[in-house]
Design a protein around this motif. Structure first.
Motif, PDB file in Angstrom:
ATOM      1  N   GLN A  19       0.819  -1.216   0.000  1.00  0.00           N
ATOM      2  CA  GLN A  19       0.000   0.000   0.000  1.00  0.00           C
ATOM      3  C   GLN A  19       0.852   1.265   0.000  1.00  0.00           C
ATOM      4  O   GLN A  19       0.496   2.267  -0.616  1.00  0.00           O
ATOM      5  N   ALA A  20       1.987   1.225   0.690  1.00  0.00           N
ATOM      6  CA  ALA A  20       2.872   2.393   0.701  1.00  0.00           C
ATOM      7  C   ALA A  20       3.430   2.654  -0.693  1.00  0.00           C
ATOM      8  O   ALA A  20       3.507   3.813  -1.144  1.00  0.00           O
ATOM      9  N   ASP A  22       2.017   1.760  -3.523  1.00  0.00           N
ATOM     10  CA  ASP A  22       0.889   2.215  -4.336  1.00  0.00           C
ATOM     11  C   ASP A  22       0.592   3.698  -4.112  1.00  0.00           C
ATOM     12  O   ASP A  22       0.106   4.387  -5.018  1.00  0.00           O
ATOM     13  N   ALA A  23       0.866   4.173  -2.895  1.00  0.00           N
ATOM     14  CA  ALA A  23       0.614   5.574  -2.560  1.00  0.00           C
ATOM     15  C   ALA A  23       1.756   6.491  -2.990  1.00  0.00           C
ATOM     16  O   ALA A  23       1.685   7.707  -2.790  1.00  0.00           O
ATOM     17  N   GLY A  24       2.816   5.916  -3.576  1.00  0.00           N
ATOM     18  CA  GLY A  24       3.912   6.716  -4.084  1.00  0.00           C
ATOM     19  C   GLY A  24       5.065   6.925  -3.137  1.00  0.00           C
ATOM     20  O   GLY A  24       5.966   7.730  -3.423  1.00  0.00           O
ATOM     21  N   HIS A  25       5.076   6.225  -1.999  1.00  0.00           N
ATOM     22  CA  HIS A  25       6.165   6.380  -1.038  1.00  0.00           C
ATOM     23  C   HIS A  25       7.393   5.562  -1.452  1.00  0.00           C
ATOM     24  O   HIS A  25       7.278   4.581  -2.202  1.00  0.00           O
ATOM     25  N   GLY A 167     -10.860  -0.102   3.551  1.00  0.00           N
ATOM     26  CA  GLY A 167     -10.699   1.302   3.930  1.00  0.00           C
ATOM     27  C   GLY A 167     -11.796   1.799   4.847  1.00  0.00           C
ATOM     28  O   GLY A 167     -11.868   2.981   5.163  1.00  0.00           O
ATOM     29  N   HIS A 190      -3.652  -0.234   6.287  1.00  0.00           N
ATOM     30  CA  HIS A 190      -4.218   1.042   5.820  1.00  0.00           C
ATOM     31  C   HIS A 190      -4.327   2.027   6.976  1.00  0.00           C
ATOM     32  O   HIS A 190      -3.982   3.215   6.843  1.00  0.00           O
ATOM     33  N   LEU A 193      -0.813   3.382   8.018  1.00  0.00           N
ATOM     34  CA  LEU A 193      -0.300   4.384   7.084  1.00  0.00           C
ATOM     35  C   LEU A 193      -1.047   5.703   7.235  1.00  0.00           C
ATOM     36  O   LEU A 193      -0.448   6.782   7.146  1.00  0.00           O
ATOM     37  N   SER A 194      -2.353   5.631   7.495  1.00  0.00           N
ATOM     38  CA  SER A 194      -3.145   6.859   7.639  1.00  0.00           C
ATOM     39  C   SER A 194      -2.815   7.609   8.925  1.00  0.00           C
ATOM     40  O   SER A 194      -3.092   8.801   9.042  1.00  0.00           O
TER      41      SER A 194
END
Length: 210
Positions: A19-20, A22-25, A167, A190, A193-194
């Motif tokens: 997920q990180a 995918d989020a661009g990190h 989510g 999720h 990360l949030s």
């Protein structure tokens, strides 16, 4: 952000990495066996480590915005591993001046909702008795966090499931969602990360459940 994930081959750790990315990190995944990590990406660095030496881990956390950990016992016989490995991670972070740390704990480690009914109280008591050594380990891990110089958050889920990311879940800072019995590992990742930039979760346990 630049993130480091420990326990990246576990169920929650793998989701954190995926997920990180995918989020661009940019993600550094610290693992014992790189062959077990089935996530790939141009912004992924994989570091092999047995997590025995904080000095060895300094390069893996240097300059990172946050460190996320899915480390923990996979069975009752592994009790003690969460405290021991988290202590090593904290040592590396403190040596490098990295402050933000989010870890996975468990719902029964924190306070129960005041309005839980007899069924939920009974299940909680039974699970706590069966896994008492694992939860004792997690409580000591959280005590290590509290003694550290990190800006920590302990995320406390109930029974984990291997289901897709939704989510949609509930969180309670300093408590636990009433009648919160399940959550997918993907949603725990999720939530973690949030919470990276969520100031209200600093130095707090956070219950998370459906």
């Amino acid at each position: 952000m630049k993130l480091t994930v420990f326990g990246a081959t576990g169920g929650i750790g793998r989701e954190l990495v995926r997920q990180a990315l995918d989020a661009g990190h940019e993600v550094t995944a610290v693992v014992r066996d790189p062959a077990r990590l089935d996530v790939a990406g141009g912004r992924l660095e994989v570091v092999r480590s047995g997590l025995a030496d904080a000095e060895e881990l300094r390069g893996a956390v240097r300059g990172r915005s946050a460190v996320l950990s899915g480390l923990g016992a996979r069975s009752r016989k592994d009790a003690g591993v969460a405290t021991r490995l988290t202590r090593t991670v904290i040592g590396a972070m403190e040596a490098e001046g990295v402050r933000r740390l989010l870890v996975v704990s468990a719902g029964p480690v924190g306070p129960a909702p005041a309005d839980d009914g007899p069924l939920d109280r009974g299940v909680r008591a039974l699970v706590s008795a069966v896994l008492k050594d694992v939860y004792a380990d997690l409580r000591e891990m959280e005590a290590e966090l509290a003694r550290s110089g990190t800006d920590w958050t302990s995320v406390r889920p109930p029974r984990l499931q291997d289901k897709p990311l939704t989510g949609r879940y509930r969180t309670v800072v300093g408590g636990f969602p009433p009648k919160g019995r399940f959550i997918a590992r993907a949603d725990v990742a999720h939530a973690m990360l949030s919470m990276i930039d969520a100031g209200e979760t600093l130095k707090q346990g956070v219950g998370v459940a459906y």
